[in-house]
Design an enzyme around this catalytic site. Structure first.
Site, PDB file in Angstrom:
ATOM      1  N   GLN D 124       0.831  -1.194   0.000  1.00 40.41           N
ATOM      2  CA  GLN D 124       0.000   0.000   0.000  1.00 40.41           C
ATOM      3  C   GLN D 124       0.867   1.245   0.000  1.00 40.41           C
ATOM      4  O   GLN D 124       1.812   1.338   0.783  1.00 40.41           O
ATOM      5  CB  GLN D 124      -0.874  -0.039   1.258  1.00 40.41           C
ATOM      6  CG  GLN D 124      -1.726   1.193   1.467  1.00 40.41           C
ATOM      7  CD  GLN D 124      -2.323   1.221   2.867  1.00 40.41           C
ATOM      8  OE1 GLN D 124      -2.268   0.234   3.588  1.00 40.41           O
ATOM      9  NE2 GLN D 124      -2.885   2.342   3.252  1.00 40.41           N
ATOM     10  N   GLY D 125       0.560   2.213  -0.830  1.00 36.60           N
ATOM     11  CA  GLY D 125       1.355   3.446  -0.889  1.00 36.60           C
ATOM     12  C   GLY D 125       0.511   4.671  -0.604  1.00 36.60           C
ATOM     13  O   GLY D 125       0.167   5.409  -1.527  1.00 36.60           O
ATOM     14  N   TYR D 126       0.169   4.850   0.649  1.00 40.51           N
ATOM     15  CA  TYR D 126      -0.595   6.046   1.023  1.00 40.51           C
ATOM     16  C   TYR D 126       0.320   7.054   1.726  1.00 40.51           C
ATOM     17  O   TYR D 126       0.525   8.161   1.269  1.00 40.51           O
ATOM     18  CB  TYR D 126      -1.734   5.708   1.987  1.00 40.51           C
ATOM     19  CG  TYR D 126      -2.898   4.971   1.379  1.00 40.51           C
ATOM     20  CD1 TYR D 126      -2.957   4.691   0.019  1.00 40.51           C
ATOM     21  CD2 TYR D 126      -3.962   4.557   2.177  1.00 40.51           C
ATOM     22  CE1 TYR D 126      -4.037   4.012  -0.530  1.00 40.51           C
ATOM     23  CE2 TYR D 126      -5.043   3.886   1.645  1.00 40.51           C
ATOM     24  CZ  TYR D 126      -5.084   3.611   0.291  1.00 40.51           C
ATOM     25  OH  TYR D 126      -6.143   2.947  -0.231  1.00 40.51           O
ATOM     26  N   SER D 127       0.847   6.634   2.892  1.00 45.73           N
ATOM     27  CA  SER D 127       1.561   7.576   3.761  1.00 45.73           C
ATOM     28  C   SER D 127       2.828   8.120   3.122  1.00 45.73           C
ATOM     29  O   SER D 127       3.496   7.443   2.348  1.00 45.73           O
ATOM     30  CB  SER D 127       1.941   6.890   5.075  1.00 45.73           C
ATOM     31  OG  SER D 127       0.790   6.529   5.778  1.00 45.73           O
ATOM     32  N   GLU D 242      -9.102  -1.138   6.287  1.00 41.30           N
ATOM     33  CA  GLU D 242      -7.937  -1.130   7.164  1.00 41.30           C
ATOM     34  C   GLU D 242      -8.354  -0.842   8.601  1.00 41.30           C
ATOM     35  O   GLU D 242      -7.912  -1.485   9.531  1.00 41.30           O
ATOM     36  CB  GLU D 242      -6.905  -0.100   6.709  1.00 41.30           C
ATOM     37  CG  GLU D 242      -5.634  -0.236   7.524  1.00 41.30           C
ATOM     38  CD  GLU D 242      -4.620   0.871   7.248  1.00 41.30           C
ATOM     39  OE1 GLU D 242      -3.449   0.645   7.515  1.00 41.30           O
ATOM     40  OE2 GLU D 242      -5.010   1.946   6.773  1.00 41.30           O
TER      41      GLU D 242
END
Lengths: 359, 402, 359, 402
Positions: D124-127, D242
């Protein structure tokens, strides 16, 4: 498997809630709270009409034949309204008779309890916080009872008392019998008045199954108190949302302050999370006898404790006005104090639950 | 650091103690009304230099060189003898210092000495129903008509209003001015026509507070302290004193010792509760908080004596928040120890100042008061803002644009 | 009566603080923290030069002749910097020798401790959390010692060990003696490395006054830990103010959020209020022997506990970055964990303080 | 309310249990790489209708009628057998439902089935370093050049980045658009040139997270989910999953039981700590919180089964806040029970997912992770805002004028 309340149960809550909203709004509660007797015969009559006199009693005796879970759901709504009435003692006494009485005793009393022709209550506590069956000490002698019980709810209204006595037994005493003396005590929670009751060779009848069911009766009473606190706390949260939503300070609503909003969010998280525990513990009384005593102790300790914290926060968030006699917060605040301590504080219940869990 | 009293101070203590043999009064004086006796003995204390040491002699004080140790000895010995010394009333502790700092010469001469002696008593008129922590939104108005202020409105949380001779308070004198700028600090005779006092009942059942209603109440124009519209600034001098009062460590010490006594007198499983491991843990934790507060009090006294108050801004500001929390911890544990006995309604006496210590009803009332205290004199949330902004240099809250 | 520190003491703190700021900034601390040995000889040499090797030792032996209060003030500043060094063990060992050693032992060792020619440490803990003198169990036989001690700080650097043995006695063992085995343990707090030390018939000398002073030595060690936590917590608060003051979220500074500001205000209130307790407890070691053990137990329990809460909040307020190895918060966080547990957790100290108070 | 399983379900449980006899694989299959064995057995579970019940058969699911009870039985039995069923990985639990809801037909066909089976794994690439709770301030840019997005920037807190085949993430595609409006949801091949993965070491000593650096990394234009600039809305569907994961009650149950075991195995004054009144009180208090959470979990399951999710918004939203707090209570008491043993540094294994239960190092690492959890997936303060605003109808925070 289904972990939730049924439509009928929701309807039951809505019915009672509608009654409470109409017949016992805070303005009316206030009159009873400030009044001498703490009792409103009309309100009680309305509750009896809804069947609250014998919710769990068998239909054969004019009861509604419902479960402890239903009782808890009703108790919750009565807590929401901080409804003053003999409901608590009357219900506990009815359970004691239904579970521990002889056929004759049941036939003689239960229909009158269900109809409300007879008001009953349960006398459990003794001096030095002795609430539990194994701690009871009143002795009987040739069908008479001598000794003293404390914190008996609505004793001044009751015709019949179920009394916890030595050996964890239960005795029936008529209020009108010779040697029964009721001394009202100025209790903190004015929605449920209490008295000391002295027995001086008062004639009594033993419930033959009493000592078999005394713990079960106590557990049901714990559930009633926990559910009542759940309802009371939820109402305090709602009152706080209403109050802070209109109260202006520094040019804005109080609820717009993050600190206030977060405090309310914490209260709501805390209380809403306990609802399922309350349901489970009540259900266990009906269906899971092995787990019932433990669940009742945990629910009583946890829910009444969290409710007291919510009451504390509600008080604080009401500012100075929350400290006044006129502010409605106090009626629920003190009700939460009562629920938390009666039948044993969280500390006592936690020691009990630990022992019951085999720790 | 030196916690010993030197010989000089030991001698001083003996001297004070001997003086205090004179209380209670004896002979003919003992026949006087109690209030009169108190005034007489207080005057003697002033002559000796024990009482109102920080006030000039010209205004009825004893004008002594500041000496925190002597002051502590005096406080301890007076408390021990239950003798009338420095009064904790709102007049001597709040109004008199304010007048000394900001009053006119005429005001000082007229009010300070009789206030200190106890001949004029005061109540405080700050809070209003719509303005608790947010004093800037006060609504009670005072209009200058000729040489008098004419007051209309409604004050709340006024202690001892029915006994007070005068009120000092904040009133809106410039309704057009924004917020703080329109407020003035006035003195009002409580016997003036148009004043109505209604006791406010608290949830403890007692009535320590009042509401005061003003219906065209008049007070002379010269009864303003400071300038018109600067009442807010004047009141801050006073409020400082109140915040200190609420954190009173003597009060906390009594509550703490009383809790220990309760834990000794209460039983758990047939033995004193103080021997129960769980209760001991809670008590010992409370002791940590209590000792921190107690020695912080000593630290602040010393800083004052050394004229180093600038070094103790943070502990001074955090004392109330900490003390409020501690008082709640203490009373909560007391209720748990009391169990059923906490369910009896407190009597009026038990809910009032000076309630008999250690009674269940006193604890129950104090449990509720302890929560109220987190509201009084600036709610805890306001305190946290102040600590954050003034002591730690954090930025101000976000505000809606005006 | 004067409850405050003197100008000399303020100067002492400022001197040490200046040294720490210059010689052990966080960037440098990080190197030692991540390093193999956990030790920086230059830093230690600088500390010795400032006299930290014998702060409380008599001037006759080359010490500075200061009090435990001064020691606490220094320990606080070392906590601020989370300074890695043998200071803790060296100081405790020095006190044990000074208070319990024979004239010969003192003359032989103290000058070398003060100068730092000899590094000493104290071996107090045994398995199963046995930290207290009355719990020590190592036996001596004909001048030799056998058994095992745990959590000995900077044992790998030490030349001399003061070892707690049965009967609450203290023994001197040279690290170079046969039968002394030091096994480093991967401790959590990398600013103060620990080891298990095993003695297998290692030759030892008993301190003649050892069992008379063992409790006093333990109490002084408690003060050192409490003061260290006070300093560490204060630094964590400062780091949090700095971080939240620059960190942007939702278009503003984190500190402008009331919830963040209030959390910081609570941390500051909590920690600043404990400073006076720390001073008092340290002073009591010097001047009020009757109150000293109790004050030390309370201070250790309370201050290290509150510091841990502040560390928790500092971590939380640093957001995700606070959880990383690279973030400096962890170095102080773990130091606070160490201080809180070593020599007995708050729970243990509270039970001790209750007993000492006669409860 | 009925907590009994009817006969139908008892029979179903027996059927599942029998099927699970087939795990671990035997014979030749047992020689295959573990990952391959898992894929095979998961496919069999899908065929039987036990695994990925909510996904259409067309996309590799088993498309079963929702039945919370069956799902619970399956979960319990699979857990008991440690067999590969529904994967908790970020691909199956977060990306696949998102594609099902908002992906193009081509995306669904290409990605969902292999993701469910475990053939394609995701991170996952959010933060980003400057954007934790505040995703609106993302800085990593993706620029459309021809038929490719060209990505530059830096993601953080990426678990399993080095094992993942693809990343789903949020990238700023319209730098001129304000805040949320400029973000798109893209899928990126982790083998693409220009990606650099650096493990991020946590304070526990383990490396569960990574930083991912993008240097002109290219991904096809069609790898966008939802519309350009609507990535924020797409991500919210995912984030919901999540948040639920973090409140996992099975995790809490294991932690709670492990704490009880620790209290039995640890000694206090020569007896098991669980018999110490003070420890018992703390444990019993934790039990109250734990049972509340556990039965709230059951309540939510039932509400889902009944299609009455609208009735449980508040308990659903408060579960994380409550669970976070409980996990901190549990780990804190564990450390107190461990005393000295809590001072040993956790090993890498003890600081990672699936750490061996009950080891001192696991507890110490979990104590730290429990605090980190109050930050992950929306900090607790953000949660409180959301609860206040969305579940209780309180107003939004004051904001500085933009």
């Amino acid at each position: 498997m289904d972990f939730g309340i049924s439509e009928e149960q929701e309807l039951l809550q809505e019915t009672v809630r509608g009654f409470v909203t109409n017949e016992c709004p805070a303005t009316h509660l206030r009159e009873v709270f400030d009044g001498e007797s703490g009792h409103d015969p009309e309100l009680w009559a309305g509750m009896l009409e809804m069947g609250l006199g014998g919710l769990t009693l068998s239909e054969d005796f004019g009861g509604a034949g419902l479960d402890i879970l239903d009782l808890a759901l009703v108790s919750e709504v009565l807590g929401e309204g901080a409804v003053p009435s003999p409901f608590f003692g009357h219900t506990v006494a009815g359970l004691a008779l239904a579970w521990g009485g002889s056929d004759e005793q049941k036939a003689s009393w239960l229909p009158r309890l269900a109809s409300g022709d007879v008001v009953a209550t349960a006398a459990l506590a003794e001096a030095e916080n002795r609430w539990q069956p194994e701690q009871w000490s009143l002795e009987t002698d040739k069908g008479t009872l001598t000794g003293s019980k404390q914190f008996v709810t609505s004793a001044d209204l009751a015709d019949l008392l179920v009394v916890g006595i030595s050996g964890g037994d239960l005795a029936l005493v008529e209020r009108s019998a010779d040697g029964v003396d009721v001394t009202p005590v100025e209790g903190l929670d004015r929605t449920r008045r209490v008295a000391e009751v002295n027995f001086d060779s008062a004639s009594c009848e033993i419930l033959p199954g009493g000592n078999r069911v005394a713990n079960r009766v106590r557990d049901a009473a714990l559930i009633l108190l926990a559910a009542d606190s759940l309802g009371a706390a939820w109402n305090l949260i709602q009152m706080t949302i209403d109050y802070t939503g209109t109260r202006q300070q520094f040019g804005t609503n109080l609820t717009q302050f993050q600190a206030v909003k977060h405090q309310i969010a914490n209260m709501a998280a805390d209380i809403e999370q306990t609802r399922a525990l309350c349901w489970y513990a009540a259900y266990a009384q009906d269906q899971l006898p092995d787990d019932a005593p433990h669940a009742a102790a945990v629910a009583k300790a946890h829910i009444t404790d969290r409710a007291m914290e919510a009451a504390r926060d509600a008080f604080e968030l009401h500012g100075g006005i929350g400290f006044t006699w006129e502010c409605d917060v106090q009626m629920w605040f003190k009700r939460c104090m009562f629920n938390r301590t009666v039948l044993g504080t969280p500390e006592i219940q936690r020691e009990r639950s630990a022992a019951l869990a085999g720790w | 650091m030196n916690l010993e009293y030197s010989e000089e101070y030991v001698a001083f203590r003996a001297e004070v103690r001997e003086f205090l043999q004179g209380w209670p009064l004896t002979g003919d004086e003992a026949q006087l009304p109690v209030h009169e006796q108190e005034i007489r003995f207080r005057r003697r204390g002033i002559e000796r230099g024990y009482v109102y040491r920080n006030f000039p002699r010209a205004y009825g004080g004893s004008e002594q060189t500041p000496d925190v140790l002597r002051e502590r000895i005096i406080r301890e010995e007076y408390a021990e003898a239950s003798a009338p010394g420095d009064s904790a009333g709102q007049g001597p502790s709040m109004l008199a210092p304010t007048l000394l700092e900001l009053g006119t010469e005429a005001q000082r001469e007229r009010f300070i000495a009789p206030t200190l002696a106890g001949e004029i008593s005061w109540c405080q008129g700050y809070s209003e129903p719509g303005a608790g922590s947010d004093l800037a939104s006060l609504q009670t108005r005072a209009e200058l008509q000729g040489d008098e202020w004419v007051i209309n409105g409604h004050k709340i949380w006024t202690t001892t209003a029915h006994e007070a001779d005068f009120m000092f308070g904040l009133f809106r004198t410039e309704p057009q001015a924004p917020k703080h700028a329109g407020i003035s600090y006035l003195l009002v005779d409580m016997k003036a026509p148009g004043i109505e006092i209604r006791p406010l009942r608290e949830m403890t059942g007692a009535s320590m507070f009042n509401e005061v209603f003003f219906d065209n109440v008049r007070t002379p124009a010269e009864n303003i302290v400071g300038k018109r519209g600067e009442g807010w600034q004047v009141s801050r001098a006073t409020l400082k004193h109140e915040r200190n009062l609420i954190g009173d460590p003597n009060f906390m010490r009594r509550a703490y010792l009383s809790l220990l006594q309760l834990a000794r007198d209460t039983t758990r499983n047939g033995r004193p509760a103080i021997e129960d491991p769980s209760i001991r843990q809670e008590l010992a934790q409370i002791e940590g908080f209590f000792m921190s507060l107690e020695y912080t009090g000593a630290r602040l006294l010393t800083a004052t004596a050394r004229n180093e108050e600038a070094k103790v801004i943070l502990p001074m500001m955090t004392m109330k928040l900490y003390g409020t929390d501690l008082r709640q911890r203490i009373t909560r544990l007391a209720l748990d120890l009391l169990e059923n006995r906490s369910l009896i309604a407190p009597t009026e006496e038990e809910g009032s100042h000076g309630a008999p210590e250690g009674r269940p009803g006193t604890w129950t009332a104090d449990y509720m008061s302890a929560i109220a205290i987190s509201i009084a004199g600036g709610a805890s949330n306001i305190q946290r803002n102040i600590i954050g902004e003034r002591a730690l240099g954090l930025p101000r809250d976000l505000r809606t644009p005006k």
